[in-house]
Design a protein around this motif. Structure first.
Motif, PDB file in Angstrom:
ATOM      1  N   VAL A 242      39.435 -49.654 -41.840  1.00 30.05           N
ATOM      2  CA  VAL A 242      38.908 -50.860 -42.791  1.00 30.05           C
ATOM      3  C   VAL A 242      38.260 -51.502 -41.853  1.00 30.05           C
ATOM      4  CG1 VAL A 242      40.592 -51.054 -44.499  1.00 30.05           C
ATOM      5  CG2 VAL A 242      41.213 -52.111 -42.405  1.00 30.05           C
ATOM      6  N   ALA A 243      37.142 -52.147 -42.230  1.00 30.86           N
ATOM      7  CA  ALA A 243      36.228 -53.133 -41.504  1.00 30.86           C
ATOM      8  C   ALA A 243      36.802 -54.503 -41.507  1.00 30.86           C
ATOM      9  CB  ALA A 243      34.975 -53.398 -42.377  1.00 30.86           C
ATOM     10  N   ALA A 244      36.742 -55.186 -40.191  1.00 27.22           N
ATOM     11  CA  ALA A 244      37.559 -56.273 -39.985  1.00 27.22           C
ATOM     12  C   ALA A 244      37.049 -57.221 -41.116  1.00 27.22           C
ATOM     13  CB  ALA A 244      37.377 -56.790 -38.477  1.00 27.22           C
ATOM     14  N   ALA A 245      37.804 -58.250 -41.327  1.00 24.58           N
ATOM     15  CA  ALA A 245      37.286 -59.187 -42.372  1.00 24.58           C
ATOM     16  C   ALA A 245      36.157 -60.152 -41.541  1.00 24.58           C
ATOM     17  CB  ALA A 245      38.226 -59.875 -42.816  1.00 24.58           C
ATOM     18  N   ALA A 246      34.938 -60.184 -42.365  1.00 23.03           N
ATOM     19  CA  ALA A 246      33.862 -60.933 -41.725  1.00 23.03           C
ATOM     20  C   ALA A 246      34.476 -62.447 -41.550  1.00 23.03           C
ATOM     21  CB  ALA A 246      32.720 -61.310 -42.857  1.00 23.03           C
ATOM     22  N   SER A 247      34.221 -63.013 -40.203  1.00 22.33           N
ATOM     23  CA  SER A 247      34.744 -64.548 -39.839  1.00 22.33           C
ATOM     24  C   SER A 247      33.765 -65.422 -40.741  1.00 22.33           C
ATOM     25  CB  SER A 247      34.467 -64.718 -38.411  1.00 22.33           C
ATOM     26  OG  SER A 247      33.292 -64.489 -38.041  1.00 22.33           O
ATOM     27  N   SER A 248      34.473 -66.423 -41.288  1.00 21.84           N
ATOM     28  CA  SER A 248      33.563 -67.728 -42.058  1.00 21.84           C
ATOM     29  C   SER A 248      33.171 -68.464 -41.160  1.00 21.84           C
ATOM     30  CB  SER A 248      34.973 -68.295 -43.140  1.00 21.84           C
ATOM     31  OG  SER A 248      35.737 -68.621 -42.208  1.00 21.84           O
TER      32      SER A 248
END
Length: 249
Positions: A242-248
């Motif tokens: 899974v792609a790492a969650a985009a940093s906010s």
């Protein structure tokens, strides 16, 4: 040293003839599983089953405790792969079952696994759980049977020695029903996004009726029914990257 002791035991018990043998290959064993199979083989080897006596794996090798040196090994609970102390001793049970059948000995107790196992054909496995499920066979010959067992790397060998060779025995299986398997996906953030990795190979479920043909030395033959085995499908377990969650921002 052990080999020398075993040869002495063969002479002492009057069991010069290899009745039957079977080997089971453990595919990608976990360290605890290999330890448990090797330990169980050491505890089993040299066992003498007297005429008229019933052999029990649980009474001979069990209990499968830490005190005896058993470690955590794999066990199937439903469709989940879990671990328990002594996990892996079913390899011993399945191998014993095959040798006992090929030695033409009566099977007193045997349970199939809840799901198929990759190391023996459908209908030729046996599972044990201390206190509730056992593998038992009887020595219905007039002379002792001596059991030899050894784990070498990921292979388990078991042989029965006696006074004379049993008749030739051939397994047969009839698939009454097969049940398709399915896939269970789990996310694994350490895998590249979009990639997949099969963690556990699935196997179809089945209801299998098994029997053997016994070919006697005088040219006659008979059939011995070994009952039905019911297996739930073993699901494929597949990990997805899974792609790492985009940093906010």
């Amino acid at each position: 040293e052990n080999d020398h002791n075993f040869q002495a035991a063969r002479e002492e018990n009057g069991t010069p003839v290899l009745m039957a043998a079977y080997r089971t290959v453990l595919r990608d064993p976990l360290p605890g599983e290999e330890n448990n199979v090797h330990l169980a083989a050491r505890l089993l080897t040299g066992t003498v089953v007297k005429p008229g006596q019933t052999f029990s794996q649980n009474n001979t090798v069990g209990p499968y405790s830490q005190a005896k040196g058993f470690q955590k090994g794999p066990v199937y609970i439903g469709s989940q792969l879990s671990t328990t102390i002594g996990g892996g001793v079913c390899k011993l049970a399945s191998t014993l079952y095959n040798v006992a059948v090929l030695s033409n000995l009566p099977i007193i107790e045997r349970y199939s696994h809840g799901m198929p196992v990759p190391y023996v054909p459908y209908g030729q496995d046996a599972t044990v759980a201390y206190g509730c499920k056992d593998i038992k066979f009887m020595n219905n010959t007039s002379t002792p049977i001596l059991i030899w067992a050894q784990g070498i790397d990921n292979i388990l060998y078991i042989g029965f020695y006696g006074k004379s060779k049993p008749p030739r025995i051939v397994w047969h299986h009839n698939f009454i029903k097969t049940i398709d398997t399915h896939k269970i996906y789990r996310s694994n953030p350490t895998l590249p996004a979009g990639s997949e990795k099969v963690v556990l190979e699935g196997m179809k479920g089945a209801i299998v009726s098994s029997w053997v043909t016994i070919y006697n030395k005088d040219g006659t033959s008979q059939i011995k029914r070994l009952g039905k085995s019911h297996y739930n499908p073993m699901p494929y377990i597949i990990e997805k990257g899974v792609a790492a969650a985009a940093s906010s921002q």
